[in-house]
Design an enzyme around this catalytic site. Structure first.
Site: not given
Ligand code: DQA
Length: 149
Positions: A10-11, A18, A23, A75, A78, A81, A88, A99, A101, A103, A108, A112
């Protein structure tokens, strides 16, 4: 040919505009292209998917068990977390999993600092922005190579 599946949660569709301090200014398309180019350089193929819906992410991970996917890079935004459902689904999937990310989660907010996904992935890359994606591709391919020799 090795098939890499790159998943975004998401996002992450909003990358580019953003919170650039966290980011960067690369869009999701830029990030996917950086990963795709790295895969191509290594003779691998890359498929990408982004979703705002947790169930869709879980279902895609299930599909990856049988559709010929060799490596997953995720990735989960959120969800990383707190989503035990995605954790699962990753645990059930036995191929190499990386995995990622953009950031540096450790620098942070406290919520996170923990990813519930890290323990069910082979490793994690964080804090390197878009530059982390080619590294994730290389790591995924190295894990695949190690698993198949
Ligand atoms: C993220 C870090 C997460 O905490 C955040 O909610 C994101 C982006 C990152 O790529 O740094 O949506 O996964």
């Amino acid at each position: 040919m090795i098939d890499i599946l790159l998943l975004h949660g998401p996002n992450l569709s909003q990358l580019g505009s953003r919170d650039p301090a966290q980011y960067g200014t690369a869009t999701l398309d830029d990030v996917v292209e950086a990963a795709r180019q790295a895969a191509k350089d290594e003779g691998a193929a890359l498929t990408a998917m982004q979703t705002e819906h947790e169930g869709e992410m879980v279902a895609r991970l299930h599909t990856a068990r049988t559709d010929g996917t060799d490596v997953v890079i995720i990735n989960a935004g959120a969800w990383s977390h707190y989503s035990y459902a995605i954790r699962d689904a990753l645990e059930i999937l036995t191929i190499p999993k990386v995995e990622i990310h953009l950031s540096n989660l450790a620098a942070r907010e406290p919520f996170r600092h923990t990813s519930v996904l890290t323990a069910v992935c082979d490793g994690a890359i964080l804090g390197l922005g878009i530059d982390g994606y080619p590294l994730a591709v290389q790591a995924g391919l190295a894990l695949h190579e190690r698993a198949s020799t």
